[in-house]
Design a protein around this motif. Structure first.
Motif, PDB file in Angstrom:
ATOM      1  N   LYS A 111      -0.555   8.446  -4.944  1.00  0.00           N
ATOM      2  CA  LYS A 111      -1.656   9.368  -4.634  1.00  0.00           C
ATOM      3  C   LYS A 111      -1.109  10.719  -4.160  1.00  0.00           C
ATOM      4  O   LYS A 111      -1.572  11.779  -4.599  1.00  0.00           O
ATOM      5  CB  LYS A 111      -2.554   8.752  -3.557  1.00  0.00           C
ATOM      6  CG  LYS A 111      -3.773   9.604  -3.259  1.00  0.00           C
ATOM      7  CD  LYS A 111      -4.559   9.095  -2.079  1.00  0.00           C
ATOM      8  CE  LYS A 111      -5.745  10.021  -1.834  1.00  0.00           C
ATOM      9  NZ  LYS A 111      -6.280   9.907  -0.489  1.00  0.00           N
TER      10      LYS A 111
ATOM     11  N   MET B 179     -12.366  -0.770  -1.522  1.00  0.00           N
ATOM     12  CA  MET B 179     -11.732   0.216  -2.401  1.00  0.00           C
ATOM     13  C   MET B 179     -12.719   0.747  -3.433  1.00  0.00           C
ATOM     14  O   MET B 179     -12.715   1.922  -3.783  1.00  0.00           O
ATOM     15  CB  MET B 179     -10.532  -0.399  -3.129  1.00  0.00           C
ATOM     16  CG  MET B 179      -9.309  -0.616  -2.279  1.00  0.00           C
ATOM     17  SD  MET B 179      -8.635   0.861  -1.504  1.00  0.00           S
ATOM     18  CE  MET B 179      -8.079   1.805  -2.889  1.00  0.00           C
TER      19      MET B 179
ATOM     20  N   ALA C  66     -16.013  12.234  -5.518  1.00  0.00           N
ATOM     21  CA  ALA C  66     -15.824  11.076  -4.653  1.00  0.00           C
ATOM     22  C   ALA C  66     -16.499   9.811  -5.151  1.00  0.00           C
ATOM     23  O   ALA C  66     -16.032   8.719  -4.901  1.00  0.00           O
ATOM     24  CB  ALA C  66     -16.356  11.408  -3.274  1.00  0.00           C
TER      25      ALA C  66
ATOM     26  N   TYR D 291      -3.383   1.066  -6.067  1.00  0.00           N
ATOM     27  CA  TYR D 291      -3.470   0.102  -4.958  1.00  0.00           C
ATOM     28  C   TYR D 291      -3.686  -1.315  -5.493  1.00  0.00           C
ATOM     29  O   TYR D 291      -3.001  -2.262  -5.081  1.00  0.00           O
ATOM     30  CB  TYR D 291      -4.621   0.500  -4.036  1.00  0.00           C
ATOM     31  CG  TYR D 291      -4.919  -0.527  -2.973  1.00  0.00           C
ATOM     32  CD1 TYR D 291      -4.148  -0.608  -1.819  1.00  0.00           C
ATOM     33  CD2 TYR D 291      -5.951  -1.438  -3.132  1.00  0.00           C
ATOM     34  CE1 TYR D 291      -4.409  -1.563  -0.859  1.00  0.00           C
ATOM     35  CE2 TYR D 291      -6.225  -2.398  -2.179  1.00  0.00           C
ATOM     36  CZ  TYR D 291      -5.449  -2.455  -1.042  1.00  0.00           C
ATOM     37  OH  TYR D 291      -5.707  -3.402  -0.096  1.00  0.00           O
TER      38      TYR D 291
ATOM     39  N   GLY E 159       0.815  -1.210   0.000  1.00  0.00           N
ATOM     40  CA  GLY E 159       0.000   0.000   0.000  1.00  0.00           C
ATOM     41  C   GLY E 159       0.851   1.264   0.000  1.00  0.00           C
ATOM     42  O   GLY E 159       0.375   2.334  -0.356  1.00  0.00           O
TER      43      GLY E 159
ATOM     44  N   ARG F  49      -8.389  10.109  -6.878  1.00  0.00           N
ATOM     45  CA  ARG F  49      -9.033   8.967  -6.214  1.00  0.00           C
ATOM     46  C   ARG F  49      -9.038   7.739  -7.120  1.00  0.00           C
ATOM     47  O   ARG F  49      -8.674   6.634  -6.702  1.00  0.00           O
ATOM     48  CB  ARG F  49     -10.459   9.343  -5.830  1.00  0.00           C
ATOM     49  CG  ARG F  49     -11.220   8.223  -5.170  1.00  0.00           C
ATOM     50  CD  ARG F  49     -12.626   8.678  -4.794  1.00  0.00           C
ATOM     51  NE  ARG F  49     -13.534   7.549  -4.748  1.00  0.00           N
ATOM     52  CZ  ARG F  49     -13.599   6.708  -3.726  1.00  0.00           C
ATOM     53  NH1 ARG F  49     -12.803   6.853  -2.702  1.00  0.00           N
ATOM     54  NH2 ARG F  49     -14.442   5.700  -3.747  1.00  0.00           N
TER      55      ARG F  49
ATOM     56  N   VAL G 118      -6.143   5.321   4.134  1.00  0.00           N
ATOM     57  CA  VAL G 118      -5.420   6.515   3.656  1.00  0.00           C
ATOM     58  C   VAL G 118      -5.785   6.805   2.207  1.00  0.00           C
ATOM     59  O   VAL G 118      -6.086   7.947   1.837  1.00  0.00           O
ATOM     60  CB  VAL G 118      -3.893   6.313   3.796  1.00  0.00           C
ATOM     61  CG1 VAL G 118      -3.141   7.440   3.105  1.00  0.00           C
ATOM     62  CG2 VAL G 118      -3.510   6.246   5.266  1.00  0.00           C
ATOM     63  N   LEU G 119      -5.779   5.750   1.378  1.00  0.00           N
ATOM     64  CA  LEU G 119      -6.049   5.963  -0.053  1.00  0.00           C
ATOM     65  C   LEU G 119      -7.461   6.487  -0.286  1.00  0.00           C
ATOM     66  O   LEU G 119      -7.691   7.266  -1.202  1.00  0.00           O
ATOM     67  CB  LEU G 119      -5.840   4.645  -0.826  1.00  0.00           C
ATOM     68  CG  LEU G 119      -4.366   4.308  -1.050  1.00  0.00           C
ATOM     69  CD1 LEU G 119      -4.200   2.847  -1.446  1.00  0.00           C
ATOM     70  CD2 LEU G 119      -3.775   5.217  -2.130  1.00  0.00           C
ATOM     71  N   LEU G 120      -8.398   6.055   0.541  1.00  0.00           N
ATOM     72  CA  LEU G 120      -9.787   6.471   0.343  1.00  0.00           C
ATOM     73  C   LEU G 120     -10.138   7.743   1.122  1.00  0.00           C
ATOM     74  O   LEU G 120     -11.205   8.299   0.927  1.00  0.00           O
ATOM     75  CB  LEU G 120     -10.734   5.342   0.770  1.00  0.00           C
ATOM     76  CG  LEU G 120     -10.690   4.080  -0.103  1.00  0.00           C
ATOM     77  CD1 LEU G 120     -11.564   2.992   0.517  1.00  0.00           C
ATOM     78  CD2 LEU G 120     -11.154   4.378  -1.525  1.00  0.00           C
ATOM     79  N   GLY G 121      -9.261   8.170   2.017  1.00  0.00           N
ATOM     80  CA  GLY G 121      -9.589   9.337   2.835  1.00  0.00           C
ATOM     81  C   GLY G 121     -10.699   9.047   3.823  1.00  0.00           C
ATOM     82  O   GLY G 121     -11.571   9.891   4.069  1.00  0.00           O
TER      83      GLY G 121
ATOM     84  N   ILE H 168      -6.996   4.179  -6.432  1.00  0.00           N
ATOM     85  CA  ILE H 168      -7.619   2.851  -6.413  1.00  0.00           C
ATOM     86  C   ILE H 168      -6.861   1.912  -7.357  1.00  0.00           C
ATOM     87  O   ILE H 168      -6.511   0.779  -6.999  1.00  0.00           O
ATOM     88  CB  ILE H 168      -9.111   2.940  -6.813  1.00  0.00           C
ATOM     89  CG1 ILE H 168      -9.910   3.650  -5.710  1.00  0.00           C
ATOM     90  CG2 ILE H 168      -9.686   1.554  -7.097  1.00  0.00           C
ATOM     91  CD1 ILE H 168     -11.335   4.014  -6.101  1.00  0.00           C
TER      92      ILE H 168
ATOM     93  N   ILE I  97       0.090   4.779  -1.959  1.00  0.00           N
ATOM     94  CA  ILE I  97      -0.040   6.037  -1.216  1.00  0.00           C
ATOM     95  C   ILE I  97       0.934   7.071  -1.784  1.00  0.00           C
ATOM     96  O   ILE I  97       0.598   8.250  -1.934  1.00  0.00           O
ATOM     97  CB  ILE I  97       0.203   5.799   0.290  1.00  0.00           C
ATOM     98  CG1 ILE I  97      -0.978   5.015   0.882  1.00  0.00           C
ATOM     99  CG2 ILE I  97       0.365   7.131   1.030  1.00  0.00           C
ATOM    100  CD1 ILE I  97      -0.768   4.546   2.312  1.00  0.00           C
TER     101      ILE I  97
ATOM    102  N   LYS J 181     -16.397   5.644   0.498  1.00  0.00           N
ATOM    103  CA  LYS J 181     -16.205   7.025   0.046  1.00  0.00           C
ATOM    104  C   LYS J 181     -15.472   7.846   1.114  1.00  0.00           C
ATOM    105  O   LYS J 181     -15.510   7.503   2.289  1.00  0.00           O
ATOM    106  CB  LYS J 181     -17.561   7.646  -0.266  1.00  0.00           C
ATOM    107  CG  LYS J 181     -18.270   6.939  -1.411  1.00  0.00           C
ATOM    108  CD  LYS J 181     -19.602   7.554  -1.721  1.00  0.00           C
ATOM    109  CE  LYS J 181     -20.222   6.892  -2.939  1.00  0.00           C
ATOM    110  NZ  LYS J 181     -20.459   5.437  -2.733  1.00  0.00           N
ATOM    111  N   PRO J 182     -14.823   8.924   0.666  1.00  0.00           N
ATOM    112  CA  PRO J 182     -14.087   9.755   1.621  1.00  0.00           C
ATOM    113  C   PRO J 182     -14.987  10.212   2.770  1.00  0.00           C
ATOM    114  O   PRO J 182     -16.156  10.546   2.557  1.00  0.00           O
ATOM    115  CB  PRO J 182     -13.644  10.964   0.783  1.00  0.00           C
ATOM    116  CG  PRO J 182     -13.640  10.474  -0.623  1.00  0.00           C
ATOM    117  CD  PRO J 182     -14.725   9.440  -0.717  1.00  0.00           C
TER     118      PRO J 182
ATOM    119  N   ALA K 115      -3.587   1.327   4.798  1.00  0.00           N
ATOM    120  CA  ALA K 115      -3.372   1.830   3.437  1.00  0.00           C
ATOM    121  C   ALA K 115      -4.700   2.102   2.746  1.00  0.00           C
ATOM    122  O   ALA K 115      -4.872   3.123   2.066  1.00  0.00           O
ATOM    123  CB  ALA K 115      -2.554   0.822   2.628  1.00  0.00           C
ATOM    124  N   VAL K 116      -5.658   1.206   2.933  1.00  0.00           N
ATOM    125  CA  VAL K 116      -6.985   1.399   2.324  1.00  0.00           C
ATOM    126  C   VAL K 116      -7.623   2.685   2.857  1.00  0.00           C
ATOM    127  O   VAL K 116      -8.147   3.501   2.088  1.00  0.00           O
ATOM    128  CB  VAL K 116      -7.887   0.173   2.608  1.00  0.00           C
ATOM    129  CG1 VAL K 116      -9.332   0.450   2.216  1.00  0.00           C
ATOM    130  CG2 VAL K 116      -7.364  -1.051   1.862  1.00  0.00           C
TER     131      VAL K 116
ATOM    132  N   ASN L 276     -11.433  -3.820 -11.054  1.00  0.00           N
ATOM    133  CA  ASN L 276     -11.430  -2.484 -10.445  1.00  0.00           C
ATOM    134  C   ASN L 276     -10.560  -1.522 -11.254  1.00  0.00           C
ATOM    135  O   ASN L 276     -10.908  -0.361 -11.467  1.00  0.00           O
ATOM    136  CB  ASN L 276     -10.890  -2.546  -9.013  1.00  0.00           C
ATOM    137  CG  ASN L 276     -12.003  -2.579  -7.969  1.00  0.00           C
ATOM    138  OD1 ASN L 276     -13.173  -2.518  -8.314  1.00  0.00           O
ATOM    139  ND2 ASN L 276     -11.620  -2.694  -6.706  1.00  0.00           N
TER     140      ASN L 276
END
Lengths: 172, 111
Positions: free
Chosen positions: A44, B38, A167, A65, A37, A58, B61-64, A62, A41, B42-43, B58-59, A131
Motif C-alpha cells: 500500500k 476489510m 473509499a 492483505y 499484514g 485501497r 492501517v490498510l483501511l485508514g 485489501i 502495508i 471505510k477510511p 494492520a487492518v 474479496n
C-alpha cells in the motif's frame, strides 16, 4: 486453473509484455501471525508513494492483505510482489504450500479449510479469495498440489467508479 | 467528532497512540471477522471489535481507520499495543459490550 475477470485480451498482452516501471517484493512467512499484514502495508505504501489514485490503492491494499493472510494461514512461506505498469498495477502472491485442490470451491464465499484456532482470530471465514476477486479487476490463480499457489491480481490504472469515489468498496 | 471526544463521552481507556486522538471520526464499523471488516469498513471510521491480536493494527492501517475500540473488557496483547504505537493507531478499551458501544456512538452522532 486460470480465473479471469473482466478485461481485454489485447490490452492484457500489451501490458504483460511491457517492462514494469517499478517492482517491489515483500517476504511472507507461513504461520507468523504476529508479523502478518506488514507485506500488505508495504504494498500500500509503495503504491501511495507512486502517486496512484486513492481508490485503486485501497482496492490493492485489501487484495494484498487477503493474499498475505492466505500465505500466513496456509503456506509455509511466500512473497507478495507489486509491479507497476503504464496501464495497470499487478500484485503477485506466490507461496510454497499445499496448493488448492478445488479452485472453484475455494472461490465460493464461505468455503474455508482454516483451523478452529485460526478462525478464532477472525480469519479463515471463506472471504479471502472472494474479496480478492471482488476488488481486483482480474484475478488469475495457478496452483499445484503439494507445491504451492500463485495468485496474480490486476488493477487497471484508470478510474473505476469506486476509485473515483475514493473509499466505497462495498461489502463482500 | 474527534476520537478524544468519543473517549471522554464513553469513558474509554486510551492504550496507544494518544497523539492521534484528535483524529476526526467519520463513521463506525462493528465486527470481528477481519475479511468482513476489510470489505466493509471505510477510511476515517472507528472500528469496534473484541479481537485483540496484532493483526487488528494492520487492518486499521490498510483501511485508514481513525482508531480501534476494543470492547467487552478485551485486553490487547503487548505486541498489539507496540505495533499500534509504531503505526500511530489509537486503541481504546472499554468494559462496554460491542452492541452498547455502537449504540452510544450512534447517539453521539457517529453514523
Amino acid at each position: 486453473m486460470r480465473c479471469a475477470g473482466p478485461g481485454d485480451d489485447a490490452e492484457r498482452r500489451v501490458s504483460e509484455t511491457a517492462a514494469p516501471e517499478l517492482v517491489m517484493g515483500y517476504p511472507v512467512l507461513g504461520g507468523a501471525f504476529l508479523m502478518a499484514g506488514r507485506a500488505a502495508i508495504g504494498v500500500k505504501q509503495a503504491l501511495e508513494a507512486a502517486g496512484l489514485e486513492q481508490g485503486l490503492v485501497r482496492r490493492a491494499g485489501i487484495c494484498a492483505y487477503e493474499a498475505e493472510m492466505n500465505i500466513v494461514i496456509y503456506g509455509r512461506s511466500g512473497t507478495l510482489t507489486v509491479e507497476l505498469y503504464p496501464t495497470e498495477v499487478r500484485i503477485i502472491a506466490q507461496d510454497r504450500g499445499p496448493g488448492i485442490p478445488d479452485v472453484a470451491e475455494a472461490l465460493r464465499p464461505g468455503f474455508s479449510t482454516a483451523s478452529e484456532k485460526v478462525r478464532g482470530l477472525g480469519f479463515g471465514a471463506g472471504m479471502g479469495l472472494p474479496n480478492m476477486q471482488r476488488h481486483a479487476d482480474r484475478l488469475h490463480i495457478e496452483t499445484v498440489l503439494g507445491m504451492g499457489t500463485r495468485v496474480v491480481m490486476h488493477f487497471t490504472r484508470q478510474a473505476r467508479e469506486d476509485d473515483a469515489a475514493g473509499a466505497d468498496c462495498g461489502g463482500a | 467528532m474527534r476520537l478524544a471526544q468519543i473517549a471522554a463521552e464513553l469513558d474509554l481507556q486510551p492504550r496507544s497512540a494518544q497523539a492521534s486522538l484528535e483524529r476526526a471520526v467519520t463513521g463506525g464499523h462493528v465486527g470481528d471477522l477481519l475479511s468482513a471488516v476489510m470489505a466493509q469498513a471505510k477510511p476515517g471510521q472507528v472500528w469496534v471489535t473484541v479481537q485483540v491480536h496484532p493483526n487488528i493494527v494492520a487492518v486499521a492501517v490498510l483501511l485508514g481507520l481513525a482508531g480501534i475500540i476494543v470492547a467487552a473488557n478485551g485486553e490487547p496483547e503487548a505486541g498489539t499495543l507496540a505495533r499500534a504505537e509504531a503505526e500511530g493507531v489509537p486503541i481504546l478499551c472499554t468494559g462496554l459490550g460491542a452492541f452498547e458501544v455502537a449504540g452510544r456512538l450512534y447517539e453521539l452522532g457517529v453514523r
